[in-house]
Scaffold this active site. Structure first.
Site, short mmCIF file in Angstrom:
data_model
loop_
_atom_site.label_atom_id
_atom_site.label_comp_id
_atom_site.label_asym_id
_atom_site.label_seq_id
_atom_site.Cartn_x
_atom_site.Cartn_y
_atom_site.Cartn_z
N HIS A 335 0.85 -1.18 0.00
CA HIS A 335 0.00 0.00 0.00
C HIS A 335 0.89 1.23 0.00
O HIS A 335 1.96 1.22 0.62
CB HIS A 335 -0.90 0.00 1.25
CG HIS A 335 -2.05 0.91 1.13
ND1 HIS A 335 -1.97 2.24 1.44
CD2 HIS A 335 -3.32 0.69 0.70
CE1 HIS A 335 -3.14 2.80 1.21
NE2 HIS A 335 -3.98 1.88 0.75
N ASP A 394 -7.97 -5.63 0.54
CA ASP A 394 -8.50 -6.44 -0.56
C ASP A 394 -8.03 -7.88 -0.53
O ASP A 394 -8.51 -8.71 -1.30
CB ASP A 394 -8.14 -5.81 -1.90
CG ASP A 394 -8.94 -4.54 -2.11
OD1 ASP A 394 -10.12 -4.54 -1.73
OD2 ASP A 394 -8.38 -3.56 -2.62
C1 COA Z 1 -0.73 -0.67 -3.79
C2 COA Z 1 0.53 -0.39 -4.62
C3 COA Z 1 0.09 0.08 -6.01
C4 COA Z 1 1.33 0.71 -3.93
O1 COA Z 1 2.35 1.08 -4.78
P1 COA Z 1 3.51 2.12 -4.42
O2 COA Z 1 3.28 2.78 -3.12
O3 COA Z 1 3.67 3.01 -5.60
O4 COA Z 1 4.76 1.21 -4.24
P2 COA Z 1 5.79 0.86 -5.37
O5 COA Z 1 5.10 0.43 -6.61
O6 COA Z 1 6.76 2.00 -5.46
O7 COA Z 1 6.51 -0.39 -4.72
C5 COA Z 1 7.63 -0.31 -3.84
C6 COA Z 1 8.43 -1.60 -4.01
O8 COA Z 1 7.64 -2.71 -3.55
C7 COA Z 1 7.38 -3.61 -4.61
N1 COA Z 1 5.96 -4.01 -4.49
C8 COA Z 1 4.92 -3.22 -4.12
N2 COA Z 1 3.80 -3.94 -4.05
C9 COA Z 1 4.15 -5.20 -4.38
C10 COA Z 1 3.40 -6.39 -4.49
N3 COA Z 1 2.10 -6.43 -4.24
N4 COA Z 1 4.05 -7.52 -4.88
C11 COA Z 1 5.37 -7.49 -5.14
N5 COA Z 1 6.14 -6.38 -5.05
C12 COA Z 1 5.52 -5.26 -4.67
C13 COA Z 1 7.63 -2.83 -5.89
O9 COA Z 1 7.97 -3.69 -6.96
C14 COA Z 1 8.77 -1.94 -5.46
O10 COA Z 1 9.93 -2.74 -5.44
P3 COA Z 1 11.39 -2.09 -5.77
O11 COA Z 1 11.62 -1.07 -4.67
O12 COA Z 1 12.33 -3.23 -5.75
O13 COA Z 1 11.25 -1.46 -7.14
C15 COA Z 1 1.38 -1.67 -4.74
O14 COA Z 1 1.81 -2.10 -3.46
C16 COA Z 1 0.67 -2.79 -5.48
O15 COA Z 1 0.71 -2.83 -6.70
N6 COA Z 1 -0.01 -3.74 -4.74
C17 COA Z 1 -0.76 -4.77 -5.38
C18 COA Z 1 -2.12 -4.24 -5.80
C19 COA Z 1 -3.04 -4.02 -4.62
O16 COA Z 1 -3.20 -4.85 -3.76
N7 COA Z 1 -3.70 -2.85 -4.63
C20 COA Z 1 -4.70 -2.51 -3.64
C21 COA Z 1 -4.27 -1.38 -2.80
S1 COA Z 1 -5.49 -1.13 -1.52
#
Ligand code: COA
Length: 482
Positions: A335, A394
């Site tokens: 998140h 979720d």
């Molecule tokens: C929610 C989300 C979009 C937040 O994204 P964010 O704050 O922009 O975080 P980032 O995309 O910068 O991720 C940070 C790091 O964690 C990793 N990461 C984040 N969520 C991950 C996941 N669910 N699975 C694997 N790796 C993940 C990214 O690849 C990144 O790795 P790196 O530093 O090696 O490049 C992200 O965690 C995600 O895609 N989760 C899955 C979808 C989900 O459950 N969404 C519902 C949210 S309520």
């Protein structure tokens, strides 16, 4: 609004007015000054604000006019876009408050209708206020009969979120002349109408996709019961209300009611900043919610669990989620704000057990066991530990929905229904501010510098034409792989 005021408005017009005024955010006074030194040696002092809770914020609104610099923050990791009184998240502690009340307390003792009241009026209702409010909400659940015609125009395999974008946007065609977005009483009625009609719009999207007859809301049921009634009853049989299922659904509604400035809420605020029709703004929020990184995650989690299939495959999928060679992520994990366990996920996990105990569906029980094992494995894994990736709300929602017989394609629609109160109250809050400015971020331009225009006869051919050639009549049949 030109329609005659309903009972709620007759009884509360004066008593609520002063209370609603408390929901208007008041800018705090600066608590500190930050000094910024720029590459050209110039320094500037910027006011720092401290909210009731949360980190202090540096006010950069004067930065450009005083220094010529803008800030760059793609994805808004460090940028606040508004002042709000609605919801507070402490991502490190895993804390979520709705107007100051912890989500766990509301989930245990309150109801979705009470939470809607809390967001609209800023305080919890008395028993009398609550009863009257729910009566009004239920009486507003019906939709204009002409709107039902819209559902017939969608392709039979349409995703229900596509239908929701269309029909919620279409509400603006039915409600556009008779209100003034600058009048707080009109905004209150808009909020009530939107939130009341969302379950009906969602249930109709589901039923028309299945070719089932539409069921109208009924005053003898509560708001949440009405949703189940419109989704699952038939005109031929009596409808039995199951209290455990109603409580579970009511809790899920509360957990999703608001979540401060997430992608869809920010979209609603940005659209609203142009003074667009509020129902059209909500349709914009629905589009932002749809994607799997946001509200679409609940659907994606269940699809992922089905794909993993059994516990032996967990290590393989964890490895896939960690690898940067593909775009697979562990859905329902991670998140932007929570760097600890999402408090909503804890409530959801507990509820999952109570619902599965009630429904006893073997497949759902297997999926929940797989989800628990997957969570345990991820929480022990260095990759997830270092990045502070925990289950979000979720992760378990989909399993509960499936146990409640809600089809996978409806999961994100459920989220949209539940989040409608947050969206519209954030919109109300923005519209109540004395000074409103259109949202207009800046950019760092890295494209071509100004260049000379070459007349078409003098231009060289690109080696390979970039225009894809589509077969005849392709415009009628969607995308064609070329
Ligand atoms: C929610 C989300 C979009 C937040 O994204 P964010 O704050 O922009 O975080 P980032 O995309 O910068 O991720 C940070 C790091 O964690 C990793 N990461 C984040 N969520 C991950 C996941 N669910 N699975 C694997 N790796 C993940 C990214 O690849 C990144 O790795 P790196 O530093 O090696 O490049 C992200 O965690 C995600 O895609 N989760 C899955 C979808 C989900 O459950 N969404 C519902 C949210 S309520």
């Amino acid at each position: 609004m030109s329609q005659s005021p309903n009972k709620w408005h007759q009884e509360t017009i004066e008593s609520q007015k002063s209370k609603m005024e408390k929901t208007v955010p008041i800018s705090p006074l600066p608590s500190d000054i930050a000094t910024l030194t720029l590459p050209n040696g110039k320094t500037i002092q910027l006011p720092v604000y401290k909210g009731t809770k949360g980190p202090p914020m540096i006010d950069i609104t004067q930065l450009q006019s005083k220094t010529g610099y803008f800030t760059l923050d793609p994805g808004f990791s460090s940028t606040g876009a508004c002042i709000s009184t609605m919801t507070y998240i402490d991502g490190d502690k895993g804390e979520l408050l709705y107007r100051g009340y912890p989500i766990e307390t509301l989930a245990k003792y309150s109801s979705y209708i009470e939470v809607c009241y809390l967001f609209i009026y800023g305080h919890l209702p008395s028993q009398k206020e609550l009863s009257l409010f729910e009566e009004t909400m239920v009486s507003e659940m019906m939709i204009n009969e002409k709107l039902i015609e819209f559902y017939k125009g969608f392709a039979t395999d349409s995703h229900p979120m596509a239908i929701m974008v269309g029909v919620v946007g279409a509400l603006s065609a039915f409600m556009h002349k008779d209100f003034d977005v600058n009048d707080p009483r009109d905004r209150e009625q808009i909020a009530i109408k939107l939130v009341a009609k969302m379950p009906t719009l969602a249930a109709y999207a589901y039923r028309t996709a299945l070719g089932l007859p539409i069921i109208y809301p009924n005053k003898k049921y509560s708001f949440i019961e009405n949703f189940l009634y419109m989704m699952f009853s038939t005109p031929m049989n009596d409808f039995n209300v199951d209290k455990v299922i109603v409580k579970a659904l009511d809790t899920i509604f509360m957990l999703h009611a608001d979540h401060e400035q997430n992608a869809s809420t920010s979209t609603v605020r940005i659209a609203g900043s142009s003074l667009a029709n509020p129902f059209a703004c909500i349709a914009a929020g629905i589009t932002a919610l749809w994607g799997p990184y946001h509200g679409g995650a609940n659907e994606a989690v269940l699809n992922m669990l089905k794909e993993i299939g059994n516990k032996e495959n967990i290590p393989k999928y964890l490895q896939k989620a960690k690898s940067k060679d593909n775009c697979f992520r562990l859905m329902g994990f991670g998140h932007r704000v929570y760097k600890n366990y999402d408090p909503r996920a804890k409530v959801m996990q507990e509820m999952c057990y109570s619902v599965l105990e009630k429904t006893q569906r073997a497949n759902d029980i297997l999926e929940s066991q797989l989800a628990i094992l997957l969570e345990q494995a991820a929480l022990k894994d260095d990759y997830f530990i270092q990045r502070k990736l925990y289950p979000n709300v979720d992760f378990y929602t989909g399993i509960v929905y499936e146990a409640l017989s809600i089809p996978t394609s409806m999961f994100t629609v459920m989220f949209a229904v539940q989040r409608s109160i947050g969206w519209i109250c954030q919109w109300m809050e923005m519209m109540s501010e004395k000074v409103q400015r259109i949202s207009r971020p800046r950019q760092l331009y890295v494209g071509e510098d100004q260049r000379e225009y070459i007349p078409i006869q003098d231009r060289k051919e690109e080696e390979k034409s970039r225009v894809c050639k589509l077969p005849m009549h392709s415009s009628l049949f969607g995308l064609v792989k070329v």
